[in-house]
Design a protein around this motif. Structure first.
Motif, PDB file in Angstrom:
ATOM      1  N   MET A 227      36.557  45.730  38.624  1.00 14.83           N
ATOM      2  CA  MET A 227      36.456  46.642  39.758  1.00 14.83           C
ATOM      3  C   MET A 227      37.867  46.983  40.219  1.00 14.83           C
ATOM      4  N   GLU A 228      38.142  48.261  40.356  1.00 14.50           N
ATOM      5  CA  GLU A 228      39.457  48.745  40.776  1.00 14.50           C
ATOM      6  C   GLU A 228      39.364  49.256  42.216  1.00 14.50           C
ATOM      7  N   PHE A 229      40.141  48.649  43.085  1.00  9.78           N
ATOM      8  CA  PHE A 229      40.118  48.997  44.508  1.00  9.78           C
ATOM      9  C   PHE A 229      41.199  50.039  44.776  1.00  9.78           C
ATOM     10  N   LYS A 230      40.853  51.298  44.640  1.00  8.74           N
ATOM     11  CA  LYS A 230      41.840  52.362  44.770  1.00  8.74           C
ATOM     12  C   LYS A 230      42.332  52.544  46.199  1.00  8.74           C
ATOM     13  N   GLU A 231      41.549  52.150  47.161  1.00  6.99           N
ATOM     14  CA  GLU A 231      41.956  52.255  48.569  1.00  6.99           C
ATOM     15  C   GLU A 231      42.277  50.889  49.167  1.00  6.99           C
ATOM     16  N   GLY A 232      42.579  49.922  48.332  1.00 10.94           N
ATOM     17  CA  GLY A 232      42.951  48.594  48.805  1.00 10.94           C
ATOM     18  C   GLY A 232      41.753  47.701  49.073  1.00 10.94           C
TER      19      GLY A 232
END
Length: 263
Positions: free
Chosen positions: A115-120
């Motif tokens: 899972m990539e947390f693009k907004e932190g």
């Protein structure tokens, strides 16, 4: 699993501990040991991750016929970690064990989840997850020692009473952070000293401010300061010494007179 709104339908006693921003990606990949014909892959570029006291839930912002949701029990997640690449957002990676009848082909006993947390939020999610998983493991161990747990080490299904948490009282699991330890400050009660018994000396000093007390204190002076008074009676042997001194003086005068006559 899905509610009428944009959220999920919680299980009995289920609580949300973390919710990610909407621009979080999901990637599910089968291990390399499977041939390409049996490979499994699922991708979503935008969704919301929910971490509850039971599961990890991922809901895409726009659901499709191929992918509407993903969920995995906490104790079915292995080898989780956060990776911080040089370029791009932080990622949370783990190995998950699918539950039976959950829509994933049964030949895949493990899947690689990214899972990539693009907004932190990757580190907040990872910290909350690790704390929750550790406490769930402790609850399972306690239930096994007391003979209440009936499940194995992983969840076999998505129901409330199956899997490793069967027989575990989830209400006893502390979900919040425990307060930081700080040594207790012992407040010593104020003890007033008892007054010492007043001596005659202290009384004379304490009452010296009044004229009467001043006269009394002056009369109690040291013996060295008293006026010397000679004794009225002569000391013992005084008369014998006096007579001896007179006789000696007469004898001396007679001797001197005789010496002058001889000259």
């Amino acid at each position: 699993m899905l509610s009428e709104g944009a959220s999920y339908t919680p299980l009995p006693g289920e609580q949300t501990l973390y919710q990610s921003p909407p621009r979080t990606t999901l990637s599910l990949q089968s291990a390399d040991k499977h041939p390409p014909s049996q490979a499994y892959s699922q991708q979503c570029k935008s969704g919301v991750v929910y971490l509850t006291n039971r599961r990890i839930i991922y809901l895409p912002v726009t659901a499709t016929s191929e992918f509407q949701s993903f969920a995995v029990p906490i104790l079915n997640v292995l080898d989780s970690r956060v990776t911080a690449p040089w370029f791009g957002a932080n990622k949370w990676e783990a190995v998950v064990q699918p539950v039976y009848g959950g829509g994933i082909p049964p030949q895949h006993s493990e899947l690689e989840l990214t899972m990539e947390f693009k907004e932190g939020g990757a580190f907040d999610f990872a910290t909350t997850f690790e704390r929750l998983k550790e406490r769930l493991k402790q609850a399972v161990e306690v239930a096994r020692e007391s003979g209440l747990a009936t499940g194995d080490g992983t969840e076999s299904g998505g129901g409330q009473g199956g899997g490793a948490l069967a027989g575990v009282n989830l209400n006893s699991v502390h979900l919040e952070d425990l307060p930081a330890y700080s040594p207790a400050v012992q407040q010593t009660p104020l003890i007033r000293p008892e007054p010492l018994p007043a001596s005659p000396r202290r009384e004379s000093v304490a009452s010296a401010s009044s004229p009467t007390a001043a006269n009394r204190s002056s009369s109690l002076s040291s013996p060295r300061q008293d006026t010397f008074q000679p004794p009225s009676d002569p000391p013992p042997g005084y008369e014998e010494v006096q007579r001896g001194s007179i006789a000696d003086e007469l004898e001396r005068r007679l001797r001197n007179a005789e010496e002058r006559d001889d000259r």
